[in-house]
Scaffold this motif. Structure first.
Motif, PDB file in Angstrom:
ATOM      1  N   LEU A  96       5.807   9.847   1.438  1.00 48.40           N
ATOM      2  CA  LEU A  96       5.382   9.154   0.043  1.00 48.40           C
ATOM      3  C   LEU A  96       4.831   9.677  -1.595  1.00 48.40           C
ATOM      4  O   LEU A  96       6.009   9.123  -2.349  1.00 48.40           O
ATOM      5  N   TYR A 136       8.941   9.987  -2.347  1.00 51.25           N
ATOM      6  CA  TYR A 136       9.493   8.846  -2.419  1.00 51.25           C
ATOM      7  C   TYR A 136       8.838   8.058  -4.041  1.00 51.25           C
ATOM      8  O   TYR A 136       9.563   7.743  -4.641  1.00 51.25           O
ATOM      9  N   GLU A 162       5.006  -1.689 -15.081  1.00 48.55           N
ATOM     10  CA  GLU A 162       3.760  -1.743 -13.946  1.00 48.55           C
ATOM     11  C   GLU A 162       3.840  -0.918 -12.907  1.00 48.55           C
ATOM     12  O   GLU A 162       2.895   0.012 -12.295  1.00 48.55           O
ATOM     13  N   TRP A 218       1.252   2.058 -11.701  1.00 51.35           N
ATOM     14  CA  TRP A 218       0.509   1.475 -10.988  1.00 51.35           C
ATOM     15  C   TRP A 218       1.060   2.807  -9.586  1.00 51.35           C
ATOM     16  O   TRP A 218       0.484   3.419  -8.671  1.00 51.35           O
ATOM     17  N   ILE A 244      -3.035   9.642  -5.851  1.00 50.27           N
ATOM     18  CA  ILE A 244      -3.582   9.760  -4.106  1.00 50.27           C
ATOM     19  C   ILE A 244      -2.895  10.306  -3.116  1.00 50.27           C
ATOM     20  O   ILE A 244      -3.296  10.910  -2.301  1.00 50.27           O
ATOM     21  N   PRO A 285      -6.740   1.217  -9.034  1.00 46.95           N
ATOM     22  CA  PRO A 285      -6.582   2.531  -8.040  1.00 46.95           C
ATOM     23  C   PRO A 285      -7.892   3.209  -7.230  1.00 46.95           C
ATOM     24  O   PRO A 285      -7.977   3.927  -6.109  1.00 46.95           O
ATOM     25  N   LEU A 329       8.901   3.802   3.345  1.00 52.68           N
ATOM     26  CA  LEU A 329       9.196   2.853   2.088  1.00 52.68           C
ATOM     27  C   LEU A 329       9.228   2.113   2.044  1.00 52.68           C
ATOM     28  O   LEU A 329       8.701   1.478   0.554  1.00 52.68           O
ATOM     29  N   CYS A 389       5.858   0.933   1.458  1.00 53.59           N
ATOM     30  CA  CYS A 389       5.271   0.975   0.043  1.00 53.59           C
ATOM     31  C   CYS A 389       5.284   0.529  -0.945  1.00 53.59           C
ATOM     32  O   CYS A 389       5.261  -0.057  -2.184  1.00 53.59           O
ATOM     33  N   THR A 390       6.766   0.008  -0.994  1.00 58.96           N
ATOM     34  CA  THR A 390       7.576  -0.333  -2.104  1.00 58.96           C
ATOM     35  C   THR A 390       7.173  -1.852  -2.145  1.00 58.96           C
ATOM     36  O   THR A 390       6.780  -2.245  -3.365  1.00 58.96           O
ATOM     37  N   LEU A 449       3.576  -2.997  -1.377  1.00 59.44           N
ATOM     38  CA  LEU A 449       3.121  -2.792  -1.668  1.00 59.44           C
ATOM     39  C   LEU A 449       3.146  -2.928  -3.612  1.00 59.44           C
ATOM     40  O   LEU A 449       1.958  -3.029  -3.913  1.00 59.44           O
ATOM     41  N   LEU A 450       3.702  -1.704  -3.896  1.00 61.52           N
ATOM     42  CA  LEU A 450       3.970  -1.203  -5.572  1.00 61.52           C
ATOM     43  C   LEU A 450       4.219  -2.791  -6.249  1.00 61.52           C
ATOM     44  O   LEU A 450       3.989  -3.124  -6.930  1.00 61.52           O
ATOM     45  N   VAL A 451       5.300  -3.230  -5.719  1.00 61.54           N
ATOM     46  CA  VAL A 451       6.473  -4.737  -6.321  1.00 61.54           C
ATOM     47  C   VAL A 451       4.770  -5.733  -5.944  1.00 61.54           C
ATOM     48  O   VAL A 451       4.175  -6.502  -7.315  1.00 61.54           O
ATOM     49  N   TRP A 481       1.067  -4.887  -6.231  1.00 60.96           N
ATOM     50  CA  TRP A 481       0.539  -4.680  -6.949  1.00 60.96           C
ATOM     51  C   TRP A 481       0.704  -5.137  -8.412  1.00 60.96           C
ATOM     52  O   TRP A 481       0.290  -5.581  -9.239  1.00 60.96           O
ATOM     53  N   SER A 482       2.211  -4.770  -8.609  1.00 58.31           N
ATOM     54  CA  SER A 482       2.892  -4.525  -9.871  1.00 58.31           C
ATOM     55  C   SER A 482       2.770  -6.465 -10.582  1.00 58.31           C
ATOM     56  O   SER A 482       2.544  -6.569 -11.745  1.00 58.31           O
ATOM     57  N   ILE A 483       2.693  -7.292  -9.398  1.00 60.64           N
ATOM     58  CA  ILE A 483       2.895  -8.076 -10.305  1.00 60.64           C
ATOM     59  C   ILE A 483       1.591  -8.851 -10.529  1.00 60.64           C
ATOM     60  O   ILE A 483       1.077  -9.426 -11.392  1.00 60.64           O
ATOM     61  N   LEU A 517      -0.984  -7.516 -11.192  1.00 57.05           N
ATOM     62  CA  LEU A 517      -2.146  -6.927 -11.901  1.00 57.05           C
ATOM     63  C   LEU A 517      -0.849  -6.278 -12.990  1.00 57.05           C
ATOM     64  O   LEU A 517      -1.004  -5.465 -12.491  1.00 57.05           O
ATOM     65  N   PRO A 518      -1.039  -6.784 -14.420  1.00 53.03           N
ATOM     66  CA  PRO A 518      -0.923  -6.305 -15.864  1.00 53.03           C
ATOM     67  C   PRO A 518      -1.425  -5.355 -16.182  1.00 53.03           C
ATOM     68  O   PRO A 518      -2.479  -4.670 -15.777  1.00 53.03           O
TER      69      PRO A 518
END
Ligand code: HEM
Lengths: 266, 355
Positions: A70, A73, A114, A118, A125, B68, B124, B127-128, B130-132, B134-136, B138-139
């Protein structure tokens, strides 16, 4: 599975898998049987980082936590989003902040910043967690000592990447975090003008190490975090450190294979 | 609080047989069962959920760049538990002369395609997602434009360096910001060369490598993660200490009455002034520091760490013990500060040389 049976399954996928185009890209067709599956790993640039066969426990999530994978990635995600951000961002005191503002307000569907930010936090981490699992499984022991060292260098580079990126938005958060961080460099023994021993490096009355010639000055290109520092951090962040980290990652991955793959109990 | 952690730590992660015995007696290894894990999770969850009802806590915990770290706390707790759970299970199997859980017949291998590629793909995608999400949700933060003349209070480094910033309270920047990070990296890199124990490769285990795991856990959980958490959540304006639910009052005054060791010796005990000569003035500090690094290592080698010394040999042992002494100097200095308001052990501001 015999050929006849395969044909019976038929369908679009089989037709596609047997077409010349597909076979020119992925030589083994659709990997259904053992041989094809092995070749699909061997013949792919990306998959051949892996061995063809692995010990049963090594593929388990419970064992590796997939943290190393990860990290890699997320690094790729950061590279892609980072390149997109570079389209809009100019590293000057005049434009940096407003460009970041525009990113949020003008660019349609603008969550690239963003995701980039993040993901950067997340990568720090996951790299830590990866180090932790490598330790807990004793995977640093011979013959993997060197790869552990490479790993520590990767860790430092990850932190440096994140740190240099922190300055780029050029807001209060950014410059003061970097000011606090780089202030410590002032105190480097002998190399910083407030470090022990620096006063000893002098010719007659002339100090060799002062605020305008110490290591912090070299880092920031000035006595405080300003235009020159912004440019330096930008270059390091977008080219310097990524370049170095990719080299070390290549070594890291190469060595994992050369050292015998994921550790196994004997 | 810290005292409590320090006192219990080595019972939870026992470095030697003596602690291990107590660990078993108190049944502390029950932490690493499913029930223990759920309890830890519930404990953390209640703390945070309850905490979020408090305005001051909410302000800090939900600050975008701190999110984080909240995640880090949960992840570190989870993975510590997960690894120790597997380790405890394996320890039991080893005791019963069974093969560890990770063991499979060497010929029993699986194909990378599909077995591994499949798992990687799922990881993957998750994780993706999660990131998306999170990004939507929390600016990314953007504060006022940079202003070199107006420094915010507190000014904090990025969160992963807050451990170093926290050490600045107890040590001068050349130690906290330069010497310690360097030693940390050297120490990390030295681990494979200092740990000569051949056991415990390729599976989670504790009993076979008690000392290594225990010391690593101490460095990682206490000196690394805990300091970051303190630096993030408990340090407010002027880097003063604030409880988790306390309001960050800029005007909170903490009396600065810290004094140097030389003041203690000459002014308080001898009731004379400080001597002119720097060396004479700081002689007490020098003796202490030299004693710490020169006398303790052979002393330990003869007593507590005798077996280790014989196993490691002169060179490895020296590197090991010096690194450990440096690591321990942080908690030691913390306690000296809290108990005696001690500022510097050696104070030579003339040369920026303060310890
Ligand atoms: C950018 C950071 C890093 C990336 C992308 C990375 C990637 C990986 C990957 C993909 C693996 C394969 C197994 C797994 O996923 O666990 C691996 C293994 C390994 N990593 Fe890393 N790593 C990084 C940082 C580190 C760090 C910080 C350390 C230690 C200090 C480390 C030490 C090792 C070792 C010793 C192995 C071999 C483990 C084994 O054989 O079981 N790596 N790394």
């Amino acid at each position: 599975m015999s050929n006849k049976q395969k044909e019976k399954k038929g369908g679009l996928l089989t037709w596609l898998g047997n077409s010349q185009v597909w076979k020119s890209i992925i030589r083994s067709g659709i990997p259904r049987e053992r041989r094809g599956r092995m070749f699909s790993v061997l013949n792919s640039v990306f998959l051949h980082l892996h061995p063809v066969r692995m010990p049963r426990h090594a593929v388990k999530l419970k064992y590796t936590w997939c943290a190393g994978g990860l990290s890699f990635y997320i690094f790729c995600v950061l590279t892609i989003t980072g390149i997109l951000l570079m389209f809009y961002y100019r590293p000057t005191v005049e434009y940096a902040y407003t460009d970041i503002m525009d990113l949020g307000e003008q660019v349609p569907l603008g969550i690239m910043r963003e995701i980039h930010r993040w993901a950067a936090h997340l990568m720090v981490i996951t790299v830590w967690i990866h180090m932790f699992r490598v330790f807990m499984t004793g995977s640093y022991k011979p013959p993997r000592e060197f790869n552990w060292m490479v790993g520590v260098i990767l860790l430092v580079l990850t932190l440096l990447l994140s740190f240099t990126g922190y300055l780029l938005p050029w807001d209060q958060l950014a410059i003061w975090a970097i000011t606090v961080g780089t202030n410590m460099a002032r105190a480097t023994p002998f190399l910083g003008h407030e470090g022990p021993g620096a006063a000893l490096l002098s010719i007659g009355d002339i100090n060799l190490v002062h605020a305008g010639s110490d290591i912090r000055f070299a880092l920031l290109g000035g006595r405080f975090v300003g235009e020159a520092a912004l440019l330096r951090f930008y270059v390091l962040h977008c080219i310097g450190f990524p370049f170095i980290i990719i080299i070390f990652m290549a070594i890291h991955f190469w060595r994992i294979r050369k050292d015998g793959g994921i550790t196994t109990p004997v | 609080m810290l005292t409590f952690i320090l006192l219990t730590f080595f019972f939870i992660f026992p470095p030697n047989d003596w602690f291990y015995k107590w660990n078993k007696k108190f049944k502390l290894d029950l932490i690493w069962t499913n029930k223990g894990g759920i309890l830890i999770l519930l404990g953390l969850l209640t703390f945070f959920l309850f905490g979020l009802t408090d305005e001051n806590f909410k302000l800090i915990a939900l600050k975008p760049d701190n999110v984080p770290i909240v995640g880090l706390i949960f992840l570190v707790a989870f993975f510590t538990w997960l690894s120790m759970k597997q380790a405890t299970e394996n320890d039991k199997r080893i005791d019963n002369n069974e093969k560890v859980n990770e063991y499979h017949d060497p010929d029993d291998k699986v194909l990378t395609w599909p077995d591994l590629v499949y798992i990687e793909l799922i990881a993957l995608v998750l994780c993706t997602v999660l990131l998306v999400v999170w990004s939507i949700a929390l600016p990314a933060p953007l504060e006022q434009p940079a202003n070199p003349t107006l420094s915010p209070n507190p000014s904090k480094a990025p969160w992963y360096f807050l451990g170093l910033q926290e050490m600045l309270v107890y040590f001068d920047p050349w130690i906290a910001g330069v010497l310690f990070p360097t030693l940390m990296l050297i120490g990390l890199m030295a681990i494979p060369y200092l740990d000569t124990n051949k056991e415990g490769v390729g599976y989670y285990s504790f009993k076979q490598r008690k000392m290594a795991v225990s010391f690593f856990m101490f460095g990682w959980l206490v000196l690394w993660v805990l300091l970051i958490v303190i630096g993030t959540f408990l340090r407010g304006p002027n880097w003063n200490f604030f409880g988790p639910f306390e309001y960050w009052d800029i005007h909170k005054l903490e009396p600065l009455t810290n004094i140097n060791l030389s003041d203690y010796i000459y002014i308080i005990w001898f009731r004379s002034g400080l001597p002119e000569n720097i060396l004479l003035r700081e002689i007490g500090g020098f003796i202490l520091i030299l004693g710490y690094f020169l006398i303790l290592p052979p002393l330990f080698a003869k007593t507590m760490l005798k077996k280790l010394y014989q196993k490691l040999g002169n060179f490895r042992y020296s590197v090991f013990i010096i690194l450990i002494l440096f690591a321990m100097s942080l908690p030691i200095k913390m306690y000296l500060r809290w108990l005696f308001n001690l500022k510097y052990i050696i104070a030579i501001p003339e040369y920026f040389f303060n310890i």
